[in-house]
Write a protein that holds these residues in place. Sequence first.
Motif, PDB file in Angstrom:
ATOM      1  N   HIS A   1       8.767  -9.244   2.439  1.00 15.50           N
ATOM      2  CA  HIS A   1       9.058  -7.820   2.275  1.00 15.50           C
ATOM      3  C   HIS A   1      10.094  -7.422   3.318  1.00 15.50           C
ATOM      4  O   HIS A   1      10.287  -8.130   4.320  1.00 15.50           O
ATOM      5  CB  HIS A   1       7.784  -6.974   2.430  1.00 15.50           C
ATOM      6  N   PRO A   2      10.791  -6.307   3.119  1.00 15.72           N
ATOM      7  CA  PRO A   2      11.772  -5.879   4.123  1.00 15.72           C
ATOM      8  C   PRO A   2      11.073  -5.505   5.423  1.00 15.72           C
ATOM      9  O   PRO A   2      10.091  -4.759   5.416  1.00 15.72           O
ATOM     10  CB  PRO A   2      12.448  -4.667   3.472  1.00 15.72           C
ATOM     11  N   LEU A   3      11.568  -6.036   6.534  1.00 15.73           N
ATOM     12  CA  LEU A   3      10.964  -5.708   7.825  1.00 15.73           C
ATOM     13  C   LEU A   3      11.331  -4.298   8.270  1.00 15.73           C
ATOM     14  O   LEU A   3      10.587  -3.665   9.015  1.00 15.73           O
ATOM     15  CB  LEU A   3      11.401  -6.727   8.881  1.00 15.73           C
TER      16      LEU A   3
ATOM     17  N   ALA B   1       9.070   1.552  -1.220  1.00 10.62           N
ATOM     18  CA  ALA B   1       7.683   1.101  -1.124  1.00 10.62           C
ATOM     19  C   ALA B   1       6.992   1.090  -2.478  1.00 10.62           C
ATOM     20  O   ALA B   1       6.036   0.335  -2.691  1.00 10.62           O
ATOM     21  CB  ALA B   1       6.913   1.992  -0.151  1.00 10.62           C
ATOM     22  N   TYR B   2       7.473   1.911  -3.411  1.00 10.36           N
ATOM     23  CA  TYR B   2       6.830   2.020  -4.720  1.00 10.36           C
ATOM     24  C   TYR B   2       7.424   1.064  -5.758  1.00 10.36           C
ATOM     25  O   TYR B   2       6.957   1.026  -6.898  1.00 10.36           O
ATOM     26  CB  TYR B   2       6.928   3.462  -5.227  1.00 10.36           C
ATOM     27  N   LEU B   3       8.449   0.314  -5.378  1.00 11.07           N
ATOM     28  CA  LEU B   3       8.998  -0.655  -6.317  1.00 11.07           C
ATOM     29  C   LEU B   3       7.954  -1.725  -6.635  1.00 11.07           C
ATOM     30  O   LEU B   3       7.195  -2.141  -5.761  1.00 11.07           O
ATOM     31  CB  LEU B   3      10.239  -1.328  -5.728  1.00 11.07           C
ATOM     32  N   PRO B   4       7.909  -2.206  -7.869  1.00 11.05           N
ATOM     33  CA  PRO B   4       6.987  -3.302  -8.186  1.00 11.05           C
ATOM     34  C   PRO B   4       7.455  -4.589  -7.521  1.00 11.05           C
ATOM     35  O   PRO B   4       8.616  -4.705  -7.127  1.00 11.05           O
ATOM     36  CB  PRO B   4       7.075  -3.402  -9.715  1.00 11.05           C
ATOM     37  N   PRO B   5       6.564  -5.561  -7.371  1.00 11.02           N
ATOM     38  CA  PRO B   5       6.982  -6.843  -6.786  1.00 11.02           C
ATOM     39  C   PRO B   5       8.139  -7.452  -7.565  1.00 11.02           C
ATOM     40  O   PRO B   5       8.194  -7.371  -8.792  1.00 11.02           O
ATOM     41  CB  PRO B   5       5.721  -7.712  -6.898  1.00 11.02           C
TER      42      PRO B   5
ATOM     43  N   LEU C   1       9.872 -17.245  -4.155  1.00 10.67           N
ATOM     44  CA  LEU C   1       9.808 -16.109  -3.247  1.00 10.67           C
ATOM     45  C   LEU C   1       9.656 -14.834  -4.065  1.00 10.67           C
ATOM     46  O   LEU C   1      10.405 -14.597  -5.012  1.00 10.67           O
ATOM     47  CB  LEU C   1      11.070 -16.031  -2.387  1.00 10.67           C
ATOM     48  N   ILE C   2       8.676 -14.031  -3.682  1.00 12.31           N
ATOM     49  CA  ILE C   2       8.391 -12.763  -4.353  1.00 12.31           C
ATOM     50  C   ILE C   2       8.395 -11.683  -3.285  1.00 12.31           C
ATOM     51  O   ILE C   2       7.802 -11.860  -2.215  1.00 12.31           O
ATOM     52  CB  ILE C   2       7.026 -12.811  -5.063  1.00 12.31           C
ATOM     53  N   SER C   3       9.055 -10.574  -3.554  1.00  5.93           N
ATOM     54  CA  SER C   3       9.185  -9.533  -2.532  1.00  5.93           C
ATOM     55  C   SER C   3       8.491  -8.246  -2.940  1.00  5.93           C
ATOM     56  O   SER C   3       8.564  -7.819  -4.092  1.00  5.93           O
ATOM     57  CB  SER C   3      10.665  -9.232  -2.266  1.00  5.93           C
ATOM     58  N   LEU C   4       7.809  -7.644  -1.975  1.00  7.26           N
ATOM     59  CA  LEU C   4       7.359  -6.264  -2.113  1.00  7.26           C
ATOM     60  C   LEU C   4       8.471  -5.361  -1.592  1.00  7.26           C
ATOM     61  O   LEU C   4       9.364  -5.800  -0.876  1.00  7.26           O
ATOM     62  CB  LEU C   4       6.079  -6.021  -1.308  1.00  7.26           C
ATOM     63  N   GLY C   5       8.398  -4.083  -1.911  1.00 10.25           N
ATOM     64  CA  GLY C   5       9.438  -3.165  -1.472  1.00 10.25           C
ATOM     65  C   GLY C   5       9.115  -2.438  -0.184  1.00 10.25           C
ATOM     66  O   GLY C   5       9.994  -1.838   0.433  1.00 10.25           O
ATOM     67  N   ALA C   6       7.855  -2.479   0.251  1.00 11.44           N
ATOM     68  CA  ALA C   6       7.421  -1.679   1.395  1.00 11.44           C
ATOM     69  C   ALA C   6       7.746  -2.358   2.714  1.00 11.44           C
ATOM     70  O   ALA C   6       7.583  -3.570   2.867  1.00 11.44           O
ATOM     71  CB  ALA C   6       5.924  -1.410   1.309  1.00 11.44           C
ATOM     72  N   THR C   7       8.188  -1.570   3.674  1.00  8.89           N
ATOM     73  CA  THR C   7       8.333  -2.040   5.051  1.00  8.89           C
ATOM     74  C   THR C   7       6.965  -1.964   5.731  1.00  8.89           C
ATOM     75  O   THR C   7       6.037  -1.318   5.220  1.00  8.89           O
ATOM     76  CB  THR C   7       9.319  -1.155   5.821  1.00  8.89           C
ATOM     77  N   PRO C   8       6.796  -2.596   6.897  1.00  4.30           N
ATOM     78  CA  PRO C   8       5.514  -2.485   7.604  1.00  4.30           C
ATOM     79  C   PRO C   8       5.103  -1.041   7.866  1.00  4.30           C
ATOM     80  O   PRO C   8       3.925  -0.690   7.760  1.00  4.30           O
ATOM     81  CB  PRO C   8       5.776  -3.242   8.908  1.00  4.30           C
TER      82      PRO C   8
ATOM     83  N   LEU D   1       0.972 -15.181   2.204  1.00  2.67           N
ATOM     84  CA  LEU D   1       1.238 -13.782   2.536  1.00  2.67           C
ATOM     85  C   LEU D   1       2.124 -13.745   3.769  1.00  2.67           C
ATOM     86  O   LEU D   1       1.706 -14.125   4.859  1.00  2.67           O
ATOM     87  CB  LEU D   1      -0.074 -13.035   2.799  1.00  2.67           C
ATOM     88  N   GLY D   2       3.350 -13.280   3.586  1.00  7.68           N
ATOM     89  CA  GLY D   2       4.309 -13.290   4.677  1.00  7.68           C
ATOM     90  C   GLY D   2       4.339 -11.996   5.458  1.00  7.68           C
ATOM     91  O   GLY D   2       4.025 -10.922   4.946  1.00  7.68           O
ATOM     92  N   ALA D   3       4.741 -12.122   6.730  1.00  9.53           N
ATOM     93  CA  ALA D   3       4.971 -10.990   7.625  1.00  9.53           C
ATOM     94  C   ALA D   3       3.768 -10.046   7.638  1.00  9.53           C
ATOM     95  O   ALA D   3       2.640 -10.467   7.839  1.00  9.53           O
ATOM     96  CB  ALA D   3       6.262 -10.271   7.249  1.00  9.53           C
ATOM     97  N   PHE D   4       4.004  -8.759   7.353  1.00  7.31           N
ATOM     98  CA  PHE D   4       2.945  -7.768   7.542  1.00  7.31           C
ATOM     99  C   PHE D   4       1.886  -7.818   6.452  1.00  7.31           C
ATOM    100  O   PHE D   4       0.792  -7.288   6.628  1.00  7.31           O
ATOM    101  CB  PHE D   4       3.566  -6.370   7.607  1.00  7.31           C
TER     102      PHE D   4
END
Length: 731
Positions: free
Chosen positions: A316-318, A345-349, A371-378, A410-413
Amino acid sequence: MKQILVIHLGDGEAVETVEFLGQTISIRRIGCHGDAGRARALIEQADGQVDAIGLEGLPVQLRLGGIARPHSIGSSLPAAASCTPVVDGGGVRGGLERWGVILADRAQPGIFAEKRILLTPGLNHGGLSQAMYRHSASLRYADPLVYFALPDLPGVGSHRTLDQAATLTLEQLKDAPFRRLLPQAGAPGQPRAAAPFEWADVIAGDIGAIRRYAPTGLKRKTIVVEHAGEEDVNDLKARGASIVVTLMPALDGKGRLGRWSAATIEAILAALRPDPALSLDENTYLDLIAEIDWAPHIRYLQPDEAGVNKFAFVIHPLDVRFIHAHPAFRWTKLLPDSLVETVAAYLPPMYLSRVTGGQSPVTGQKIEGYLISLGATPRQMMRRGERFTYERLNKAARIAERLGARIMGLGAFTSVVGDAGITVAHEADIAITSGNSLTVAATLEAAKQAVIKMGATDLTKGKAMVVGATGSIGSVCARLLAQAIYNVVLVSIEPERLIDLKRRIQAETPGAAITIATRADEHIADCDLIVTATSAFGQRVIDITQCKPGAVICDVARPEDINPQEAALRPDVLVIESGEVLIPGDIDFGYDIGLPPKTAYACLAETSLLAMEGRFEDYTLGRNIEIERVKEIYRLFKKHEYQLAGLRSFGEYLTDDDIARKREYAEQYRRDPELFARVKEEGAIKLAAIPPMSKHVSSQGSGEFAKWAGLGATISLGLLGLWQIVRPRKN
């Protein structure tokens, strides 16, 4: 010897003898050229001369969904025999298809999970449809396309409209010629829409219909059929299909290609009935089916795809800068950061990329990842309830399953939100790991190397501090450090958990000197090594100006706890990132993850390592990481020849010259206490001018969001719409 006659739609005649359920079976296959009159004549001729007759492609009854209709011609064929049972496979097909799908999933877990499935056709494949629907709700029927050449329109072939369409479909087909009901391989008279086949991950049904109507390109498709021959398999391979699965038992050896139709299998079982008076239905066959030692045939058609273990990893974006940097969202630089961050943050994965090239030099096991990304920052995750992130991780897990992954990291936050993966593991069907076991192992190994490079000769005489000591990573780091250094300061904002952790360490490592505190200030000047692993936002985690000369700070947090402006105030202090890892093989992430080529974060490396070892299980979960897990993952790390990347500081590799300069400063400050005092004093003044910050988040609010909140709905729609257009597709 039992004698079986199988009448099929094609041409020619062949005889084959097999051993099945302890009996010798002679199977004679004769083609009727699709002519019902010839089929009837063959039945009359064989009546009383063979033990059973199978009608392959000449159905007695048509069934679609919950609706059934007798075929006007096929239903009359069994009556052509007065002595010998005549069957069309309908008595065993459904049960064997359901059981075959179960066995295939056991042999290759996740092979059908969350896939897009196209029944080609669904006619007389109710068992296959039911079995597939248990694995995925994304199921469509190609019957309108196959039988009526309808275009690919919304709702056409939908599972929800099946029963409504089934009655009309069967009314149209009950008088249709057999060759229309069971299309044979060859060029269609009228081309069919390619879109449904392109949409599907799994194409299931009749091999003839699939070969006739599917497009020439079937790259990465899984084909599931009742039976198939080598000619069929070669055609699918030439079209680029990845896997073929045949569901009927092989009569010439367990697990071999299922060449025999359901009609043939039912005819054999009818001949083997212990009592000829028993009815010809599934209940009669069940005991015989239970005695069959069989497995569906699963064959990988493309050599480079065979035996590849797959994983997925969530990033996800840091911070908002990562959103701006994405090619699809560079235009968001024109908008207020707080608005972009909130809406994203509301974007789908999103599927980002395919990870290729990983291979163990020891076992040869290949791995592939996604690699799959969420849109939410920490910050956005922290502002919302845990459920907000859980729901998006569950969606990511379904994407991972559809891509064929059997474990997701589960990466990062995402690894620290809520209960650190426990809820996600409970709700997802795919195995989950936070990756924190290898993160701990790599962090401590990197810290050890850094301290030695900075001149330490006896680590047991040093002093270490862990900030964020009650977190999942911090607590196990503290426990392991206490076994090596013995003098450890534990810092956390949770005093009651600090007390519990201190007692646990003292029980595990008698003689260890453990100090606990809610602030680092009073103890930081005595520490040789400081590990920061917090989830703090907009706070100053430590005052770097007060560090001991030549101290090492290992910043495990993602996003990081220490920023470059703070680190620059003390040129003698070595700030390093947690240990990054080199994955063996010619690894290509297909996406810029913010690290040098072939270099992975330890949590990503753990996920890939578990895939390489074939450990598709929930591994590192929760806040209480088991030390044995850390030691085990490090053994696997060594086994498959993973390696630590070089020491890095704020995205740059540290050279020997870089470290030598820091050692020179440290020696100078140790020799000249007055100089060191001035450096600390000047550093403290400069530090006061730097806003307290961690995770790239300042404690000073911008106030922009309130000003621009009225644009939120419009921008949300714009971002979501753009995502639908530009999102990367599966390779």
